[in-house]
Motif scaffolding. Sequence first.
Motif, PDB file in Angstrom:
ATOM      1  N   SER A  94       0.806  -0.765   0.101  1.00 14.37           N
ATOM      2  CA  SER A  94      -0.116  -0.053  -0.057  1.00 14.37           C
ATOM      3  C   SER A  94       0.927   1.305   0.121  1.00 14.37           C
ATOM      4  CB  SER A  94      -0.853   0.041   1.207  1.00 14.37           C
ATOM      5  OG  SER A  94      -1.529   1.046   1.377  1.00 14.37           O
ATOM      6  N   THR A  96       0.947   5.660  -1.029  1.00 18.11           N
ATOM      7  CA  THR A  96       0.258   7.020  -1.512  1.00 18.11           C
ATOM      8  C   THR A  96       0.179   7.028  -3.183  1.00 18.11           C
ATOM      9  OG1 THR A  96       0.848   8.018   0.829  1.00 18.11           O
ATOM     10  CG2 THR A  96       0.081   9.409  -1.135  1.00 18.11           C
ATOM     11  N   GLU A  99      -3.084   2.220  -5.884  1.00 19.61           N
ATOM     12  CA  GLU A  99      -3.973   1.212  -5.277  1.00 19.61           C
ATOM     13  C   GLU A  99      -3.406   0.192  -4.569  1.00 19.61           C
ATOM     14  OE1 GLU A  99      -7.645   1.401  -4.853  1.00 19.61           O
ATOM     15  OE2 GLU A  99      -7.007   3.496  -5.737  1.00 19.61           O
ATOM     16  N   SER A 100      -3.946  -0.373  -3.592  1.00 23.84           N
ATOM     17  CA  SER A 100      -3.080  -1.489  -2.814  1.00 23.84           C
ATOM     18  C   SER A 100      -3.247  -2.749  -3.419  1.00 23.84           C
ATOM     19  CB  SER A 100      -4.185  -1.789  -1.631  1.00 23.84           C
ATOM     20  OG  SER A 100      -4.090  -0.614  -0.674  1.00 23.84           O
ATOM     21  N   ASN A 107       4.807  -6.902  -5.422  1.00 27.58           N
ATOM     22  CA  ASN A 107       3.924  -6.601  -3.902  1.00 27.58           C
ATOM     23  C   ASN A 107       5.014  -7.223  -3.087  1.00 27.58           C
ATOM     24  OD1 ASN A 107       2.198  -7.755  -2.096  1.00 27.58           O
ATOM     25  ND2 ASN A 107       0.749  -7.925  -3.425  1.00 27.58           N
TER      26      ASN A 107
END
Length: 158
Positions: A94, A96, A99-100, A107
């Motif tokens: 996650s 700023t 999107e997560s 990832n």
Amino acid sequence: MGQRGVAPVVGVTVLVLITVVLAALVGGMAFGSDLEDPPGAAITAEADYSAGTGQTHVEFTHVAGDALDAEDLDVRVSLDGEALDYQPPVPFFSATGFESGPTGPFNSGSSDARWSAGERAGFTIAGSNDPVPSPGEEITVRILVDGYSITTVKTVVR
């Protein structure tokens, strides 16, 4: 008579300095350096805009070349030449402006941080980032390893 004693001291100091410099040069040449070439990789990209969410998903494919460790990557994204306000801190889950849940080795929760030929990785640029990509605009992504640019990919948002 006090001046005559200075010349031998200066001469010895200069000879010692020359010896130290020559020893350093010879040692450097004899033992070489630990500089390594940066990895090389061929990477392609696609970008798809979602009108419903105002987000753009960017997907990369590692086509060929050296495997890359995602933790060593620095990814820089620009839109029509203007850098995004928030850059992807790969690997991440996650962040700023994104999107997560990025995909593949981008990832941080991925079991394998190595990005090898044939594998895909991607992230989604959130509508909160600026500038916001829209169809027809060109996204440029530079991927760096240890400060060396290993590839620059460009794609037009669909």
